[in-house]
Write a protein that holds these residues in place. Structure first.
Motif, PDB file in Angstrom:
ATOM      1  N   LEU A  28       7.525   3.690   3.128  1.00 36.15           N
ATOM      2  CA  LEU A  28       8.484   3.453   4.148  1.00 36.15           C
ATOM      3  C   LEU A  28       9.564   2.535   4.125  1.00 36.15           C
ATOM      4  O   LEU A  28      10.657   2.458   4.687  1.00 36.15           O
ATOM      5  CB  LEU A  28       7.352   2.968   5.606  1.00 36.15           C
ATOM      6  CG  LEU A  28       6.722   4.111   6.191  1.00 36.15           C
ATOM      7  CD1 LEU A  28       5.704   3.370   7.152  1.00 36.15           C
ATOM      8  CD2 LEU A  28       7.607   5.135   6.866  1.00 36.15           C
ATOM      9  N   ALA A  29       9.088   1.389   3.192  1.00 32.02           N
ATOM     10  CA  ALA A  29      10.118   0.359   2.925  1.00 32.02           C
ATOM     11  C   ALA A  29      11.190   0.617   2.167  1.00 32.02           C
ATOM     12  O   ALA A  29      12.318  -0.064   2.006  1.00 32.02           O
ATOM     13  CB  ALA A  29       9.211  -0.942   2.705  1.00 32.02           C
ATOM     14  N   ASN A  30      10.918   1.962   1.496  1.00 27.40           N
ATOM     15  CA  ASN A  30      12.023   2.293   0.481  1.00 27.40           C
ATOM     16  C   ASN A  30      13.288   2.742   1.169  1.00 27.40           C
ATOM     17  O   ASN A  30      13.418   3.459   1.972  1.00 27.40           O
ATOM     18  CB  ASN A  30      11.426   3.315  -0.506  1.00 27.40           C
ATOM     19  CG  ASN A  30      12.240   4.059  -1.328  1.00 27.40           C
ATOM     20  OD1 ASN A  30      13.223   3.444  -1.812  1.00 27.40           O
ATOM     21  ND2 ASN A  30      12.530   5.529  -1.054  1.00 27.40           N
ATOM     22  N   GLN A  31      14.525   1.974   0.740  1.00 27.09           N
ATOM     23  CA  GLN A  31      15.759   2.203   1.382  1.00 27.09           C
ATOM     24  C   GLN A  31      16.474   3.204   0.459  1.00 27.09           C
ATOM     25  O   GLN A  31      17.762   3.510   0.812  1.00 27.09           O
ATOM     26  CB  GLN A  31      16.537   1.067   1.715  1.00 27.09           C
ATOM     27  CG  GLN A  31      15.470   0.100   2.621  1.00 27.09           C
ATOM     28  CD  GLN A  31      16.563  -1.016   2.864  1.00 27.09           C
ATOM     29  OE1 GLN A  31      16.919  -1.736   1.799  1.00 27.09           O
ATOM     30  NE2 GLN A  31      16.792  -1.349   4.185  1.00 27.09           N
ATOM     31  N   GLY A  32      15.960   3.713  -0.553  1.00 28.13           N
ATOM     32  CA  GLY A  32      16.821   4.609  -1.769  1.00 28.13           C
ATOM     33  C   GLY A  32      17.391   3.590  -2.692  1.00 28.13           C
ATOM     34  O   GLY A  32      17.706   2.406  -2.560  1.00 28.13           O
ATOM     35  N   LEU A  61       8.333  -3.482   4.805  1.00 26.83           N
ATOM     36  CA  LEU A  61       7.067  -3.590   4.089  1.00 26.83           C
ATOM     37  C   LEU A  61       5.795  -4.266   4.605  1.00 26.83           C
ATOM     38  O   LEU A  61       4.680  -3.913   4.761  1.00 26.83           O
ATOM     39  CB  LEU A  61       7.321  -4.000   2.674  1.00 26.83           C
ATOM     40  CG  LEU A  61       6.133  -3.920   1.609  1.00 26.83           C
ATOM     41  CD1 LEU A  61       5.659  -2.786   1.261  1.00 26.83           C
ATOM     42  CD2 LEU A  61       6.290  -4.902   0.393  1.00 26.83           C
ATOM     43  N   PHE A  62       6.088  -5.824   5.114  1.00 29.47           N
ATOM     44  CA  PHE A  62       5.025  -6.560   5.558  1.00 29.47           C
ATOM     45  C   PHE A  62       4.580  -6.056   6.864  1.00 29.47           C
ATOM     46  O   PHE A  62       3.408  -5.935   6.959  1.00 29.47           O
ATOM     47  CB  PHE A  62       5.452  -7.823   5.860  1.00 29.47           C
ATOM     48  CG  PHE A  62       6.221  -8.475   4.593  1.00 29.47           C
ATOM     49  CD1 PHE A  62       5.908  -7.946   3.338  1.00 29.47           C
ATOM     50  CD2 PHE A  62       7.172  -9.530   4.572  1.00 29.47           C
ATOM     51  CE1 PHE A  62       6.286  -8.618   2.006  1.00 29.47           C
ATOM     52  CE2 PHE A  62       7.601 -10.201   3.600  1.00 29.47           C
ATOM     53  CZ  PHE A  62       7.244  -9.739   2.171  1.00 29.47           C
ATOM     54  N   GLY A  63       5.553  -5.561   7.730  1.00 25.55           N
ATOM     55  CA  GLY A  63       5.050  -4.997   9.013  1.00 25.55           C
ATOM     56  C   GLY A  63       4.325  -3.760   8.922  1.00 25.55           C
ATOM     57  O   GLY A  63       3.250  -3.824   9.674  1.00 25.55           O
ATOM     58  N   ALA A  64       4.814  -2.847   8.223  1.00 26.22           N
ATOM     59  CA  ALA A  64       3.796  -1.616   8.028  1.00 26.22           C
ATOM     60  C   ALA A  64       2.470  -1.768   7.599  1.00 26.22           C
ATOM     61  O   ALA A  64       1.603  -1.059   7.924  1.00 26.22           O
ATOM     62  CB  ALA A  64       4.562  -0.686   7.288  1.00 26.22           C
ATOM     63  N   SER A  65       2.382  -2.824   6.608  1.00 23.53           N
ATOM     64  CA  SER A  65       1.069  -3.059   5.903  1.00 23.53           C
ATOM     65  C   SER A  65       0.090  -3.909   7.047  1.00 23.53           C
ATOM     66  O   SER A  65      -1.010  -3.590   6.941  1.00 23.53           O
ATOM     67  CB  SER A  65       1.407  -3.985   4.668  1.00 23.53           C
ATOM     68  OG  SER A  65       1.799  -3.251   3.529  1.00 23.53           O
ATOM     69  N   ALA A  66       0.975  -4.615   7.697  1.00 22.34           N
ATOM     70  CA  ALA A  66      -0.032  -5.567   8.756  1.00 22.34           C
ATOM     71  C   ALA A  66      -0.477  -4.751   9.632  1.00 22.34           C
ATOM     72  O   ALA A  66      -1.745  -4.545  10.119  1.00 22.34           O
ATOM     73  CB  ALA A  66       0.723  -6.560   9.357  1.00 22.34           C
ATOM     74  N   VAL A  67       0.111  -3.373  10.035  1.00 18.71           N
ATOM     75  CA  VAL A  67      -0.566  -2.606  11.101  1.00 18.71           C
ATOM     76  C   VAL A  67      -1.626  -1.842  10.433  1.00 18.71           C
ATOM     77  O   VAL A  67      -2.525  -1.603  10.820  1.00 18.71           O
ATOM     78  CB  VAL A  67       0.472  -1.433  11.612  1.00 18.71           C
ATOM     79  CG1 VAL A  67      -0.193  -0.589  12.410  1.00 18.71           C
ATOM     80  CG2 VAL A  67       1.606  -2.354  12.276  1.00 18.71           C
ATOM     81  N   VAL A  99       0.893  -1.117   0.022  1.00 17.45           N
ATOM     82  CA  VAL A  99       0.088   0.032  -0.120  1.00 17.45           C
ATOM     83  C   VAL A  99       1.144   1.251  -0.022  1.00 17.45           C
ATOM     84  O   VAL A  99       2.217   1.267   0.458  1.00 17.45           O
ATOM     85  CB  VAL A  99      -1.021  -0.002   1.301  1.00 17.45           C
ATOM     86  CG1 VAL A  99      -2.191  -0.996   1.086  1.00 17.45           C
ATOM     87  CG2 VAL A  99      -0.247  -0.204   2.527  1.00 17.45           C
ATOM     88  N   ASP A 100       0.372   2.246  -0.279  1.00 18.01           N
ATOM     89  CA  ASP A 100       1.231   3.523  -0.664  1.00 18.01           C
ATOM     90  C   ASP A 100       1.971   3.685   0.659  1.00 18.01           C
ATOM     91  O   ASP A 100       3.470   3.900   0.528  1.00 18.01           O
ATOM     92  CB  ASP A 100       0.483   4.730  -0.656  1.00 18.01           C
ATOM     93  CG  ASP A 100      -0.659   4.786  -1.722  1.00 18.01           C
ATOM     94  OD1 ASP A 100      -0.010   4.180  -2.966  1.00 18.01           O
ATOM     95  OD2 ASP A 100      -1.479   5.664  -2.001  1.00 18.01           O
ATOM     96  N   ALA A 101       1.659   3.671   1.801  1.00 14.62           N
ATOM     97  CA  ALA A 101       2.431   4.125   2.863  1.00 14.62           C
ATOM     98  C   ALA A 101       3.576   3.253   3.295  1.00 14.62           C
ATOM     99  O   ALA A 101       4.809   3.452   3.481  1.00 14.62           O
ATOM    100  CB  ALA A 101       1.555   4.612   4.189  1.00 14.62           C
ATOM    101  N   SER A 102       3.364   2.045   3.146  1.00 18.10           N
ATOM    102  CA  SER A 102       4.217   0.853   3.574  1.00 18.10           C
ATOM    103  C   SER A 102       5.306   0.903   2.428  1.00 18.10           C
ATOM    104  O   SER A 102       6.668   0.788   2.740  1.00 18.10           O
ATOM    105  CB  SER A 102       3.478  -0.436   3.632  1.00 18.10           C
ATOM    106  OG  SER A 102       3.057  -0.764   2.472  1.00 18.10           O
TER     107      SER A 102
END
Lengths: 214, 85
Positions: free
Chosen positions: A100-104, A113-119, A94-97
Motif C-alpha cells: 500500500l505504501a508503494n508509490q511506484g 506504511l506505519f499507519g497501515a501496519s498499526a491497523v 508487512v506485505d499489505a502495508s
C-alpha cells in the motif's frame, strides 16, 4: 480496510492452531505480539505441531520471512534517520502495508506504511486473542475462504504497477520463477527468488545510455 | 508450556527483526547509485506477482486450485470487463 480484517481472521485461525499445537493462549499472543509475521508464525507452529524441533521451526520462519529482505532493500531509500531509527522503521513492514505504501518508481510513503501496519497489528493481536481463548467454539475460520482476499488484494495493487512493458515483463518473470520453485523449495523461497527478476533493472541504464549516445 | 516454546518465540522474533532491519540499515539514509534504483523500482511488480501466484496457487510445496484461485480469477475477469467497457 478489508485486508486488515482478513488479517484478523487469519490471526484467529493462528490462535486456534497454536492452541492445538500445544501453546498456551498467552504464548500464542506473545508470539503474535513479538513476531507479527503471519506466514512465518504459521510455518513455525506447523513444524512444532508435526513434532519438529525448535531450530527447524525458526529456520522455516526465517525462510518464510526472507521476502522482507528485498522489500526492505526497496524501502531503504525512503527511510531517513540513523541506522537504529531505520532498523526500527523497517520493523513495520508487512506485505499489505508495504504494497500500500508503494508509490511506484521505487518510492514509499513511510507514514502510509506505519499507519497501515498499526491497523494490522491491532487486528492481528485481537484475532489471535479471540482464536486462542475461544477457538474451540469457532472451528477453523480458514474454512470460510477469507484468506482468498489477500491474493486478490495483491493482484489489484500489482495491476497498478504494470505501467510499462518492462514492469510487465518483470512481473511475469517473478510469477514464473515463484511458480517453478514452489514444488522444489521450502515455502518462502519462491517469493524471495522472484526478486531476482528485478536485476534486469541494472541493464536498463546501459540500454538507455547507449540509446542517448547513438 | 515448555521453555522450548519461549526459545521458539525469541528465535522467530530475532530472525524477523534482523531480516526486516537489514535493507534499511545497509542501504538507507544515503543516495543509491542510479542503477540500483532501477532494480528497486522493479521490486513491487516482481514481489507482488510472486505473492499473487503463490498465495492463489500454492499450498505448502504443492500447487493447487482452491477458493483463493477462484477469487483471483474473478478479480482478473472483473478487471478486464471494466477495462473493455
Amino acid at each position: 480496510m478489508p485486508y486488515a480484517l482478513a488479517g484478523g481472521v487469519l490471526a484467529l485461525s493462528f490462535g486456534v492452531l497454536a492452541r492445538e499445537a500445544g501453546f498456551s493462549a498467552l504464548g500464542a499472543m506473545v508470539m503474535s505480539a513479538i513476531v507479527f509475521a503471519g506466514s512465518a508464525q504459521f510455518a513455525a507452529i506447523s513444524i512444532i505441531a508435526a513434532g519438529g524441533g525448535v531450530g527447524a521451526a525458526i529456520g522455516a520462519a526465517a525462510l518464510m520471512n526472507s521476502r522482507f529482505l528485498p522489500m526492505g532493500i526497496a524501502l531503504a531509500p525512503s527511510l531517513p534517520g540513523s541506522a537504529m531509527s531505520r532498523a526500527a522503521q523497517g520493523q513495520t513492514v508487512v506485505d499489505a502495508s508495504w504494497a500500500l505504501a508503494n508509490q511506484g518508481d521505487g518510492r514509499f510513503d513511510r507514514f502510509h506504511l506505519f499507519g497501515a501496519s498499526a491497523v494490522q497489528y491491532v487486528t492481528w493481536l485481537s484475532g489471535t486473542a479471540i482464536g486462542a481463548f475461544g477457538g474451540d467454539a469457532l472451528g477453523d475460520p480458514r474454512d470460510l475462504g477469507l484468506d482468498a482476499i489477500f491474493p486478490a488484494f495483491f493482484l489489484a495493487l500489482l495491476l497498478g504497477e504494470l505501467r510499462d512493458g518492462r514492469a510487465r515483463g518483470v512481473a511475469l518473470a517473478g510469477a514464473l520463477i515463484a511458480l517453478a520453485l514452489v514444488p522444489i523449495t521450502p515455502p518462502g523461497v519462491p517469493v524471495l527468488a522472484a526478486s531476482a527478476a528485478t536485476l534486469v533493472g541494472l541493464k536498463r541504464r546501459h540500454a538507455r545510455q547507449a540509446g542517448q549516445r547513438a | 508450556m515448555s521453555g522450548e516454546l519461549w526459545v521458539l518465540f525469541a528465535g522467530c522474533a530475532l530472525v524477523t527483526f534482523v531480516i526486516k532491519a537489514a535493507g534499511p540499515v545497509a542501504l538507507g539514509g544515503r543516495d543509491l547509485p542510479p542503477r540500483l534504483n532501477g532494480v528497486i523500482a522493479l521490486m513491487a511488480p516482481a514481489l507482488l506477482a510472486a505473492l499473487v501466484v503463490t498465495q492463489a496457487l500454492a499450498d505448502g510445496e504443492r500447487l493447487h486450485v482452491g477458493a483463493d484461485t477462484a477469487g483471483v480469477a474473478a478479480r482478473c475477469s472483473w478487471r478486464s470487463a471494466s477495462r473493455s467497457s
